[in-house]
Design an enzyme around this catalytic site. Structure first.
Site, PDB file in Angstrom:
ATOM      1  N   ILE A  56     -63.488 -46.359   3.616  1.00 19.74           N
ATOM      2  CA  ILE A  56     -62.813 -44.885   3.196  1.00 19.74           C
ATOM      3  C   ILE A  56     -63.582 -44.263   2.461  1.00 19.74           C
ATOM      4  O   ILE A  56     -63.102 -42.570   2.033  1.00 19.74           O
ATOM      5  CB  ILE A  56     -61.376 -45.162   2.119  1.00 19.74           C
ATOM      6  CG1 ILE A  56     -61.432 -45.802   1.026  1.00 19.74           C
ATOM      7  CG2 ILE A  56     -60.252 -45.397   2.881  1.00 19.74           C
ATOM      8  CD1 ILE A  56     -60.514 -46.279   0.549  1.00 19.74           C
ATOM      9  N   SER A 107     -74.153 -43.838  -1.817  1.00 20.29           N
ATOM     10  CA  SER A 107     -75.229 -43.752  -2.014  1.00 20.29           C
ATOM     11  C   SER A 107     -76.080 -45.209  -1.787  1.00 20.29           C
ATOM     12  O   SER A 107     -77.353 -45.980  -1.014  1.00 20.29           O
ATOM     13  CB  SER A 107     -76.187 -43.443  -3.362  1.00 20.29           C
ATOM     14  OG  SER A 107     -75.973 -42.844  -4.391  1.00 20.29           O
ATOM     15  N   VAL A 133     -70.283 -49.205   0.201  1.00 21.60           N
ATOM     16  CA  VAL A 133     -69.102 -48.952   1.062  1.00 21.60           C
ATOM     17  C   VAL A 133     -68.175 -48.471   0.414  1.00 21.60           C
ATOM     18  O   VAL A 133     -67.334 -49.669  -0.245  1.00 21.60           O
ATOM     19  CB  VAL A 133     -69.258 -49.392   2.444  1.00 21.60           C
ATOM     20  CG1 VAL A 133     -68.017 -49.168   3.513  1.00 21.60           C
ATOM     21  CG2 VAL A 133     -70.647 -49.561   2.692  1.00 21.60           C
ATOM     22  N   LYS A 157     -65.434 -51.395  -3.752  1.00 19.03           N
ATOM     23  CA  LYS A 157     -66.493 -50.828  -3.445  1.00 19.03           C
ATOM     24  C   LYS A 157     -67.623 -51.849  -3.272  1.00 19.03           C
ATOM     25  O   LYS A 157     -67.639 -52.657  -4.222  1.00 19.03           O
ATOM     26  CB  LYS A 157     -66.876 -49.989  -4.299  1.00 19.03           C
ATOM     27  CG  LYS A 157     -68.188 -49.373  -4.296  1.00 19.03           C
ATOM     28  CD  LYS A 157     -69.202 -48.503  -5.949  1.00 19.03           C
ATOM     29  CE  LYS A 157     -68.223 -47.310  -5.755  1.00 19.03           C
ATOM     30  NZ  LYS A 157     -68.987 -46.193  -7.240  1.00 19.03           N
ATOM     31  N   ASP A 195     -72.110 -36.264 -13.282  1.00 21.19           N
ATOM     32  CA  ASP A 195     -71.511 -36.140 -11.531  1.00 21.19           C
ATOM     33  C   ASP A 195     -70.563 -35.524 -11.822  1.00 21.19           C
ATOM     34  O   ASP A 195     -69.710 -36.505 -10.416  1.00 21.19           O
ATOM     35  CB  ASP A 195     -72.638 -36.994 -10.996  1.00 21.19           C
ATOM     36  CG  ASP A 195     -72.461 -36.968  -9.640  1.00 21.19           C
ATOM     37  OD1 ASP A 195     -73.267 -35.385  -9.534  1.00 21.19           O
ATOM     38  OD2 ASP A 195     -72.645 -37.965  -8.064  1.00 21.19           O
TER      39      ASP A 195
END
Length: 301
Positions: free
Chosen positions: A11, A15, A18, A34, A127
């Site tokens: 999905i 950086s 996946v 993750k 961020d």
């Protein structure tokens, strides 16, 4: 690891890893997995991942995505998060950028609650942007992707200024500020608030100088009265001496607030809140706690 979580589909890609939609075989619950590849065994786990894990383990809040499990093998690190349907960017794209006033208000309240919780615990996100805000099927908004997050303690340490995707970066950070605190997140919140209203990024700069110029055009060229610390940042002299910054740009925000139909969705109180989040001087930006007390959140849409 492989035995407990069954990967269903990819999905996203970040950086350093996946993200998969996966099933927890023991509970039959859908999760987000993750998977972080470790470059070499000697290097070990990337510091960004360690930072995210340590922060998320401490942050338990309804508006922060929950880290459920951590699994570590020789060359791979797996972080298991609660699964969320989509992110705010996809949500806005699906609505063709046309969010209704009540949804904007609810998302804004959730965003500020999550940010307030972080800041009260001395954590900067650093961020904040629509792809890092996840939306559940029940339309709950949660903060995610704390890879750049940093516990700040006393906000005088030197931080890298290469943080926050350019469009959501505050003017002080654009001028090279390395000694920042919570106001860096608050600026990003203001940019996201405006984007939810107008359906497009508020300041879509191509580089640092262009980004700052767009901010100047919208808010007006700041004077030292408006932004006392303007000339104290590492890049101030270099950046502000460029010819394009020498002209006095008149603020267009008043005009846009009156003529851009999308801003009408925020109402006068919403526009006032936006102004108080997008202040040049970092110390003049509202805190997340102050923003949640703003009259905008008492308006019924």
């Amino acid at each position: 690891m492989g035995s407990r979580y069954q990967r269903l589909e990819k999905i996203g890609e970040g950086s350093y890893g996946v993200v998969y939609r996966a099933r927890d075989i023991t509970t039959d619950v859908i999760v987000a997995l993750k998977r972080i590849r470790l470059e070499s065994v000697e290097e070990g786990v990337p510091c960004t991942a360690i930072r995210e894990i340590s922060i998320l383990k401490e942050l338990r809040h309804e508006n922060i995505v929950r880290l459920l499990d951590v699994c570590h093998s020789e060359n791979r690190l797996n972080l298991v998060f609660e699964y969320m349907e989509m992110d705010l960017k996809k949500y806005m794209d699906r609505a063709s950028g046309n969010l209704d006033p009540a949804t904007i208000q609810e998302f804004m309240r959730s965003l500020l609650k999550g940010v307030r919780f972080c800041h009260e615990r001395n954590v900067l996100h650093r961020d904040l942007k629509p792809p890092n805000l996840l939306i559940s099927r029940e339309k709950e908004l949660k903060l995610a992707d704390f890879g750049l997050g940093r516990a700040f303690g006393i906000p005088v340490k030197k931080y890298t200024h290469e943080v926050v995707t350019l469009w959501y970066r505050s003017p002080d950070v654009l001028l090279g500020s390395t000694q920042y605190g919570t106001p860096v997140d608050i600026w990003s919140v203001g940019c996201i608030f405006a984007e939810m209203a107008i359906g497009a990024p508020l300041f879509a700069g191509k580089n640092d100088a262009d980004q700052l110029l767009r901010i100047f055009r919208f808010l007006g060229t700041p004077s030292s009265q408006v932004w006392p610390s303007m000339n104290l940042y590492p890049n101030s002299t270099n950046m502000l001496s460029k010819p394009e910054f020498q002209q006095n740009l008149i603020a267009t925000c008043d005009e846009q607030f009156q003529t851009h139909p999308a801003y009408a969705k925020l109402g006068p109180q919403g526009i006032d809140l936006l102004r108080r989040l997008l202040r040049y001087e970092p110390g003049e930006r509202l805190t997340a706690a102050q923003a949640l007390e703003h009259p905008y959140f008492s308006v019924e849409f």
